[in-house]
Scaffold this active site. Structure first.
Site, PDB file in Angstrom:
ATOM      1  N   CYS A  32       6.740   4.484  10.623  1.00 34.97           N
ATOM      2  CA  CYS A  32       6.177   5.244   9.511  1.00 34.97           C
ATOM      3  C   CYS A  32       7.273   5.410   8.468  1.00 34.97           C
ATOM      4  CB  CYS A  32       5.657   6.602   9.975  1.00 34.97           C
ATOM      5  SG  CYS A  32       6.822   7.513  10.983  1.00 34.97           S
ATOM      6  N   HIS A  33       6.915   5.971   7.315  1.00 35.58           N
ATOM      7  CA  HIS A  33       7.883   6.084   6.205  1.00 35.58           C
ATOM      8  C   HIS A  33       7.771   7.472   5.565  1.00 35.58           C
ATOM      9  CE1 HIS A  33       7.978   1.665   6.297  1.00 35.58           C
ATOM     10  NE2 HIS A  33       6.671   1.660   6.178  1.00 35.58           N
ATOM     11  N   THR A  77      11.298  -0.825   1.430  1.00 35.31           N
ATOM     12  CA  THR A  77      12.052  -1.533   0.378  1.00 35.31           C
ATOM     13  C   THR A  77      12.069  -0.761  -0.940  1.00 35.31           C
ATOM     14  OG1 THR A  77      10.047  -2.753  -0.195  1.00 35.31           O
ATOM     15  CG2 THR A  77      11.593  -3.810   1.349  1.00 35.31           C
ATOM     16  N   ASP A 251       2.227   3.286  10.483  1.00 34.23           N
ATOM     17  CA  ASP A 251       2.643   2.738   9.189  1.00 34.23           C
ATOM     18  C   ASP A 251       2.242   3.657   8.027  1.00 34.23           C
ATOM     19  OD1 ASP A 251       2.167  -0.058   7.017  1.00 34.23           O
ATOM     20  OD2 ASP A 251       4.001   1.012   7.534  1.00 34.23           O
TER      21      ASP A 251
HETATM   22  O1  LIG Z   1       5.099  -0.500   5.471  1.00 33.29           O
HETATM   23  C1  LIG Z   1       5.186  -1.620   6.008  1.00 33.29           C
HETATM   24  O2  LIG Z   1       5.700  -1.824   7.125  1.00 33.29           O
HETATM   25  C2  LIG Z   1       4.670  -2.749   5.286  1.00 33.29           C
HETATM   26  C3  LIG Z   1       4.921  -2.983   3.955  1.00 33.29           C
HETATM   27  C4  LIG Z   1       6.016  -2.458   3.188  1.00 33.29           C
HETATM   28  C5  LIG Z   1       7.271  -2.309   3.683  1.00 33.29           C
HETATM   29  O3  LIG Z   1       7.554  -2.486   4.940  1.00 33.29           O
HETATM   30  C6  LIG Z   1       8.422  -1.941   2.803  1.00 33.29           C
HETATM   31  O4  LIG Z   1       8.244  -1.737   1.599  1.00 33.29           O
HETATM   32  O5  LIG Z   1       9.527  -1.888   3.347  1.00 33.29           O
HETATM   33  C7  LIG Z   1       4.094  -4.003   3.295  1.00 33.29           C
HETATM   34  O6  LIG Z   1       3.623  -4.922   4.016  1.00 33.29           O
HETATM   35  O7  LIG Z   1       3.913  -3.907   2.064  1.00 33.29           O
END
Ligand SMILES: O=C(O)/C=C(\C=C(/O)C(=O)O)C(=O)O
Length: 296
Positions: A32-33, A77, A251
């Site tokens: 997760c983020h 990212t 996620d």
């Molecule tokens: O959140 C996820 O794992 C998938 C995505 C984004 C990233 O992983 C990220 O920006 O690091 C995606 O597929 O856009």
């Protein structure tokens, strides 16, 4: 529409359903983020998308609502190699969150110590071209040599069509590798087909390779109205083949989703389809993430 002003993707589901699958006590949301808040933790100038804010408190609220006990927060990212939003969440988690950071080759040992003290246990190498311009292999290799000394692992995010060109680099790395979202298999092809066979070979021949059986919403062609059923055979194959080397994650907040926004409760309800026995669920949700993230 739930498109968020100044973000270029959908906002996460505002009223996810209560899962009918009861998560075992101690379950870990292992992917997760947290994003921002943008006025406190800026987004990377080199980012390829702009998220909306997604706070640690909103993540804790989802954790508690779904029935998880812990989180692994993965650097996305959009924050580049500025891990401060993620570290802020780890420090506020009372030890219930661990982190995976994005780092540059010139990071100091003192900064690595700070990240470790906060709860970081790995770094992420992202090869998804729409998200990031990946560092050159020699730079990534030098990063890997440094973090292996800390017993950290490397989370790798790539698309299945890129696995052939990445394969030898991955198998040269000295750490545990954790693949995000099964390397995004092409589910229009057979689970017995040669594409997925390469991924299974990757895991079979390299016992240091783990995989997250996550993100059916990103991989499915069938989509939510068919319960992402085309992803189930792929995830189940990985769990049943490598039960001690799999993880699961929501996620949340689901960055870059444009076709639809998944219901996190419905994602949780897919777990028994991926891991059909209580033993497999125990490994997937508790034993494996606890061994990888909370054993040291
Ligand atoms: O959140 C996820 O794992 C998938 C995505 C984004 C990233 O992983 C990220 O920006 O690091 C995606 O597929 O856009």
């Amino acid at each position: 529409s739930q498109f968020v002003m100044d973000a270029d993707w959908l906002h996460w589901h505002q009223s996810p359903s209560q899962p009918s699958f009861e998560l075992p006590k101690g379950a870990v949301d292992a992917h997760c983020h947290v994003f921002g808040p943008g006025n406190e933790f800026g987004f990377a100038p080199e980012r390829k998308y702009t998220p909306c804010d997604a706070s640690k408190q909103q993540l804790w609220d989802l954790r508690d609502y779904l029935g998880f006990s812990r989180n692994v927060i993965v650097q996305a990212t959009c924050h580049g190699a500025d891990n401060n939003a993620m570290v802020d969440a780890l420090l506020a988690s009372n030890g219930l969150a661990r982190g995976v950071a994005t780092i540059k080759e010139d990071i100091s040992d003192a900064e690595l110590d700070r990240l470790h003290a906060a709860g970081v246990r790995g770094v992420r190498f992202n090869f998804v071209k729409r998200l990031v311009d990946a560092l050159p292999f020699d730079s990534l290799k030098r990063i890997a040599e440094r973090i292996v000394k800390r017993d950290w692992h490397i989370v790798i995010y790539f698309e299945s069509q890129d696995l052939p060109e990445l394969y030898d680099f991955f198998t040269s790395l000295p750490t545990i590798l954790v693949v995000d979202h099964m390397g995004r298999p092409d589910v229009t092809k057979s689970v017995e087909g040669e594409d997925f066979a390469l991924f299974l070979k990757f895991m079979l021949e390299n016992e240091n390779v783990w995989s997250k059986v996550s993100c059916p919403e990103r991989i499915s062609i069938d989509g939510p109205n068919k319960g992402y059923q085309d992803v189930v055979p792929f995830a189940r194959k990985v769990v049943e083949s490598f039960p001690d080397r799999v993880l699961w994650g929501t996620d949340w907040p689901h960055p870059n989703m444009k076709s639809h926004m998944p219901d996190d409760g419905k994602l949780v309800d897919m777990i028994p389809l991926f891991a059909p026995t209580t033993e497999l669920q125990q490994k997937l949700l508790i034993d494996n993430p606890m061994r990888l993230y909370w054993s040291k």
